[in-house]
Design an enzyme around this catalytic site. Structure first.
Site, mmCIF file in Angstrom:
data_model
loop_
_atom_site.group_PDB
_atom_site.id
_atom_site.type_symbol
_atom_site.label_atom_id
_atom_site.label_comp_id
_atom_site.label_asym_id
_atom_site.label_seq_id
_atom_site.Cartn_x
_atom_site.Cartn_y
_atom_site.Cartn_z
ATOM 1 N N GLY A 159 77.128 54.299 98.653
ATOM 2 C CA GLY A 159 77.930 54.769 97.530
ATOM 3 C C GLY A 159 79.131 55.583 97.969
ATOM 4 N N CYS A 160 79.666 56.354 97.033
ATOM 5 C CA CYS A 160 80.987 56.964 97.202
ATOM 6 C C CYS A 160 81.055 58.097 98.223
ATOM 7 C CB CYS A 160 81.491 57.463 95.848
ATOM 8 S SG CYS A 160 81.890 56.128 94.693
ATOM 9 N N PHE A 161 79.926 58.675 98.608
ATOM 10 C CA PHE A 161 79.993 59.759 99.597
ATOM 11 C C PHE A 161 80.114 59.239 101.025
ATOM 12 C CE2 PHE A 161 75.362 59.044 99.041
ATOM 13 C CZ PHE A 161 74.983 58.818 100.357
#
Length: 389
Positions: free
Chosen positions: A163-165
């Site tokens: 995901g985005c991290f």
């Protein structure tokens, strides 16, 4: 006889992990945000949902995004109607697209990074590949190794579904690899394609609609290594310290599920509040040892999950508007490209710093921070040291 401690000492690099090159790539299909609601509701056969379209138009207007790049063209979507429906079984169609496109786009970014680095690709010792778009075996890391013609004994690390991290995660891993393997040169690639998350609108799941307004496609690649070769390798940023933490009381704030209908994301409205509430603690942990408590004195690279997150972080820390300039510029020109975003921002910052005649790659400042936010809610922190231009 040589001791283990002597062997370990010889295996370790002397200096910090350093970013030596950056390359980025996007699909050719550019989508203007102002006209996207018309296209989106037409291609998903949802033009009769007038009120929902008006809501989506407002989401797009408030997104602070001007344009995005997408692999999914009108032609591809017409050939794959199941992808255009809300929650229709469509995983096979999506997978068939992304298992090809993710490594291909990654190659495009990697070729640019390798060219800037200026060294033969045979000197790449490690490969980290990260994507939230599709899963296969052998993975995108293997496909990229073949596409680039890397040596078969390159040490590969494949990160799926982070995901985005994960733009922060790949930097943390690259740092550890470069500093603990003398002479290592790590190719880092994040490649994201929204074909796994695209779907038609739903009156009952507005959080899905938020994703349709924000996400875009892109790939970014870095070369990371310690002890740069003088006159040959040109450092861009040094990575000094990294951390990862799960924000307290944040379970379910951001989650994604890969199912027959593709990858679905669920976002709670209080995500910006959770991030801003926990960012101060992360900054203290990172910068107190350096004697830094004025966060306007450092340069900023934050994953642009959406404008509300950036607004609340600015407000919480009393940051000057220019602190998030590079971050907002990437959000505006590319949308949210998940893990690749922060690497695009690194590139944007070093380029603008050179163009504007500043003293360092970090907007003229010495120290900086890179934040990744994503499912968990997970926060990645990287302390960066800029390089004199």
């Amino acid at each position: 006889m040589v001791s283990v401690s002597e062997i370990r000492k010889a295996q370790r690099a002397e200096g910090p992990a350093t970013i030596l090159a950056i390359g980025t790539a996007n699909p050719a299909n550019c989508v203007e945000q102002s006209t996207y609601p018309d296209f989106y509701f037409r291609i998903t056969n949802s033009e009769h949902k007038i009120e929902l379209k008006q809501k989506f138009q407002r989401m797009c207007d408030k997104s602070m995004i001007n344009r995005r790049y997408m692999y999914l063209t009108e032609e591809i979507l017409k050939e794959n109607p199941s992808v255009c429906e809300y929650m229709a079984p469509s995983l096979d169609a999506r997978q068939d697209m992304v298992v090809v496109e993710v490594p291909r786009l990654g190659k495009e970014a990697a070729v640019k990074a390798i060219k800037e680095w200026g060294q033969p690709k045979s000197k790449i010792t490690h490969l980290i590949f990260c994507t939230t778009s599709g899963v296969d075996m052998p993975g995108a890391d293997y496909q990229l190794t073949k596409l680039l013609g890397l040596r078969p004994y390159v040490k590969r690390y494949m990160m799926y579904q982070q995901g985005c991290f994960a733009g922060g995660t790949v930097l943390r891993l690259a740092k550890d690899l470069a500093e603990n393997n003398k002479g290592a040169r790590v190719l880092v690639v994040c490649s994201e394609v929204t074909a796994v998350t695209f779907r038609g609108p739903s009156d009952t799941h507005l959080d899905s609609l938020v994703g349709q307004a924000l996400f875009g496609d892109g790939a970014a690649a870095l070369i990371v290594g310690s002890d740069p070769l003088p006159e040959i390798e040109k450092p861009i940023f040094e990575m000094v310290w990294t951390a990862q933490t799960i924000a307290p009381d944040s379970e379910g704030a951001i989650d994604g599920h890969l199912r027959e209908a593709g990858l679905t994301f669920h976002l709670l409205k209080d995500v910006p509040a959770i991030v801003s509430k926990n960012i101060d603690k992360a900054l203290v942990e990172a910068f107190q040892p350096l004697g830094i408590s004025d966060y306007n004195s450092i340069f900023w690279i934050a994953h642009p999950g959406g404008p509300a997150i950036l607004d609340q972080v600015e407000q919480k820390l009393a940051l000057k508007p220019e602190k998030m300039k590079a971050t907002r510029e990437v959000l505006s020109e590319y949308g949210n490209m998940s893990s690749a975003c922060v690497l695009f921002i690194l590139d944007e910052m070093r380029r603008k710093s050179i163009q504007n005649g500043l003293k360092t790659t970090g907007e003229g400042l010495e120290w900086g921070v890179l934040f990744g936010f994503g499912p968990g809610l997970t926060i990645e922190t990287v302390v960066l040291h800029s390089v004199v231009i």
